[in-house]
Motif scaffolding. Sequence first.
Motif: not given
Length: 89
Positions: A44-68
């Motif tokens: 869960t901590a790793g997924v939260a970091l992936w979400l932050a990474y996706g947000l930093a990149l503006g990579a929507w597939p990463i953001v959406i998938a990791n938010a869910i």
Amino acid sequence: MPFSELIGYLAATLTTCSFVPQAWHTFRTRDVSGISLGMYSVFTAGVALWLAYGLALGAWPIVIANAITLMLASAILGMKLLYGARRGG
């Protein structure tokens, strides 16, 4: 949409959907005996970091998938903490 982005959305959909059966089963049965608290905590901590990474990149597939996935993994982790404490494990 570029092909690489399409692959990203497909991969995100498949990996995210893979958590739905576990979350549903855990919610329905309240059986958390087979769930590792350590694994789900770190995951869960790793997924939260992936979400932050996706947000930093503006990579929507990463953001959406990791938010869910974060919501689903957090729900499973929460059920492990709640139901596991009630059953002593």
